[in-house]
Motif scaffolding. Sequence first.
Motif, PDB file in Angstrom:
ATOM      1  N   LEU A 191       0.606  -1.234  -0.220  1.00 44.29           N
ATOM      2  CA  LEU A 191       0.430   0.007  -0.208  1.00 44.29           C
ATOM      3  C   LEU A 191       1.142   0.959  -0.267  1.00 44.29           C
ATOM      4  N   ARG A 192       1.974   1.027   0.638  1.00 44.67           N
ATOM      5  CA  ARG A 192       2.682   2.212   1.108  1.00 44.67           C
ATOM      6  C   ARG A 192       3.331   2.359  -0.666  1.00 44.67           C
ATOM      7  N   GLY A 193       3.855   1.343  -1.134  1.00 39.05           N
ATOM      8  CA  GLY A 193       4.412   1.901  -2.346  1.00 39.05           C
ATOM      9  C   GLY A 193       3.639   2.189  -2.980  1.00 39.05           C
ATOM     10  N   SER A 194       2.088   1.735  -3.132  1.00 38.95           N
ATOM     11  CA  SER A 194       1.179   2.338  -4.393  1.00 38.95           C
ATOM     12  C   SER A 194       0.697   4.186  -4.072  1.00 38.95           C
ATOM     13  N   VAL A 195       0.802   4.164  -3.488  1.00 37.48           N
ATOM     14  CA  VAL A 195       0.552   4.995  -2.254  1.00 37.48           C
ATOM     15  C   VAL A 195       1.441   5.850  -2.870  1.00 37.48           C
ATOM     16  N   VAL A 196       3.483   6.056  -3.003  1.00 41.75           N
ATOM     17  CA  VAL A 196       4.577   7.309  -3.696  1.00 41.75           C
ATOM     18  C   VAL A 196       4.046   7.254  -4.900  1.00 41.75           C
ATOM     19  N   ARG A 197       3.516   6.111  -6.024  1.00 42.19           N
ATOM     20  CA  ARG A 197       3.712   6.159  -7.468  1.00 42.19           C
ATOM     21  C   ARG A 197       2.147   7.187  -7.912  1.00 42.19           C
ATOM     22  N   ILE A 198       1.678   6.292  -7.099  1.00 44.59           N
ATOM     23  CA  ILE A 198       0.251   8.041  -6.948  1.00 44.59           C
ATOM     24  C   ILE A 198       0.535   9.204  -7.551  1.00 44.59           C
ATOM     25  N   LEU A 199       1.636   9.597  -5.737  1.00 47.81           N
ATOM     26  CA  LEU A 199       1.665  10.149  -5.303  1.00 47.81           C
ATOM     27  C   LEU A 199       2.464  11.417  -6.765  1.00 47.81           C
ATOM     28  N   LYS A 200       3.591  10.170  -7.044  1.00 46.74           N
ATOM     29  CA  LYS A 200       4.289  10.619  -8.479  1.00 46.74           C
ATOM     30  C   LYS A 200       3.055  11.112  -9.460  1.00 46.74           C
ATOM     31  N   PHE A 201       2.143  10.189 -10.146  1.00 44.85           N
ATOM     32  CA  PHE A 201       2.060  10.599 -10.705  1.00 44.85           C
ATOM     33  C   PHE A 201       1.078  11.711 -10.951  1.00 44.85           C
ATOM     34  N   LEU A 202       0.032  12.085  -9.720  1.00 44.45           N
ATOM     35  CA  LEU A 202      -0.514  13.149  -9.484  1.00 44.45           C
ATOM     36  C   LEU A 202       0.819  14.578  -9.964  1.00 44.45           C
ATOM     37  N   ARG A 203       1.828  14.409  -9.552  1.00 51.02           N
ATOM     38  CA  ARG A 203       2.790  15.095  -9.260  1.00 51.02           C
ATOM     39  C   ARG A 203       3.291  15.792  -7.730  1.00 51.02           C
ATOM     40  N   LYS A 204       1.993  15.116  -6.737  1.00 55.26           N
ATOM     41  CA  LYS A 204       2.210  16.033  -5.538  1.00 55.26           C
ATOM     42  C   LYS A 204       3.462  15.119  -4.615  1.00 55.26           C
ATOM     43  N   GLU A 205       3.814  15.855  -3.900  1.00 53.20           N
ATOM     44  CA  GLU A 205       4.444  15.865  -2.791  1.00 53.20           C
ATOM     45  C   GLU A 205       3.884  15.831  -1.507  1.00 53.20           C
ATOM     46  N   LEU A 206       3.939  14.569  -0.748  1.00 53.12           N
ATOM     47  CA  LEU A 206       3.692  14.351   1.022  1.00 53.12           C
ATOM     48  C   LEU A 206       5.393  14.474   1.403  1.00 53.12           C
ATOM     49  N   ASN A 207       5.211  14.562   2.794  1.00 51.06           N
ATOM     50  CA  ASN A 207       6.190  14.493   3.640  1.00 51.06           C
ATOM     51  C   ASN A 207       6.099  12.610   4.351  1.00 51.06           C
ATOM     52  N   ASP A 208       7.273  11.852   5.187  1.00 53.80           N
ATOM     53  CA  ASP A 208       7.397  10.771   5.308  1.00 53.80           C
ATOM     54  C   ASP A 208       5.852  10.592   6.798  1.00 53.80           C
ATOM     55  N   GLU A 209       5.875  11.571   7.102  1.00 53.47           N
ATOM     56  CA  GLU A 209       4.825  11.552   8.157  1.00 53.47           C
ATOM     57  C   GLU A 209       3.128  11.874   7.657  1.00 53.47           C
ATOM     58  N   GLN A 210       2.859  12.069   6.680  1.00 54.49           N
ATOM     59  CA  GLN A 210       1.590  12.716   5.533  1.00 54.49           C
ATOM     60  C   GLN A 210       1.467  11.660   4.876  1.00 54.49           C
ATOM     61  N   ILE A 211       2.303  11.055   4.480  1.00 52.04           N
ATOM     62  CA  ILE A 211       2.634   9.087   3.218  1.00 52.04           C
ATOM     63  C   ILE A 211       1.945   8.168   5.045  1.00 52.04           C
ATOM     64  N   ASP A 212       2.718   8.176   5.690  1.00 50.78           N
ATOM     65  CA  ASP A 212       2.590   7.410   6.396  1.00 50.78           C
ATOM     66  C   ASP A 212       0.897   7.423   7.354  1.00 50.78           C
ATOM     67  N   SER A 213       0.477   8.725   7.497  1.00 52.74           N
ATOM     68  CA  SER A 213      -0.829   9.084   7.589  1.00 52.74           C
ATOM     69  C   SER A 213      -1.716   7.948   7.045  1.00 52.74           C
ATOM     70  N   VAL A 214      -1.450   8.305   5.525  1.00 52.78           N
ATOM     71  CA  VAL A 214      -2.531   8.228   4.881  1.00 52.78           C
ATOM     72  C   VAL A 214      -2.459   6.743   3.916  1.00 52.78           C
ATOM     73  N   VAL A 215      -1.376   6.341   4.178  1.00 56.97           N
ATOM     74  CA  VAL A 215      -1.465   4.277   4.607  1.00 56.97           C
ATOM     75  C   VAL A 215      -2.420   4.548   5.703  1.00 56.97           C
TER      76      VAL A 215
END
Length: 227
Positions: A191-215
């Motif tokens: 799930l985390r790797g997938s979220v990172v890929r989606i962020l890259k596609f959307l051209r959005k940046e989140l920090n590690d803490e924010q990504i962890d919260s999404v996951v």
Amino acid sequence: MAINEFTYKGTRFSKDHHSEEILHFIENEFPVLDDDIYNVTYPKSGTHWMGEILNLIKHRGDPTECNTVPVVVRAPWYELKVGLDNAKNLPSPRIISTHIPSHIFTKSVFKSKAKVIYTVRNPKDVFVSLFCFHAMVKMYREEATFQEYLERFLHGNVVYGTWFDHVKGWMLMVERENFFYITYEELQQDLRGSVVRILKFLRKELNDEQIDSVVKHSSFDAMRCGM
């Protein structure tokens, strides 16, 4: 036969939830915004899940809205009678869900900067989930057996047509810059790797803490607790 069905451009729809007027409108006239995100799936392929992920990304991992507003309001199905107005009036960037096959999808999306995310799920799991769902909501006048419903599914005699044509049509978009696809199984496995890929596609940046919260807040356990 299913209760109250009609056919639009070769695909079956429900008269209770769809209309030819709405389908024609979203295909030809729906007003697309450049920051729209379209959450596209065949039914029972992770629409709610991706809707949660995208909303959490939109709010930089903050789960407040996800915990208080139903996903059908935050990421409405714009082909539904109850969803079209919600979709048009969403605050930007809009997250719009749909099961529409590619040949009926809003034509102007691919002339814009709007993003399309298509989630694919193993058809065996899709079929079992659909069979259980339709039995629960009594979509058919008669109670179909497992084998009878399998024949309907394989031949496209179900709402939104066959899984095979749906996936084939959408995968023809794979070379487009604003189209991204991912599998339900990838979301399960990483799930985390997938979220990172989606962020890259959307051209959005989140920090590690924010990504962890999404996951964290889009995990199965978290979503189950929020239902």
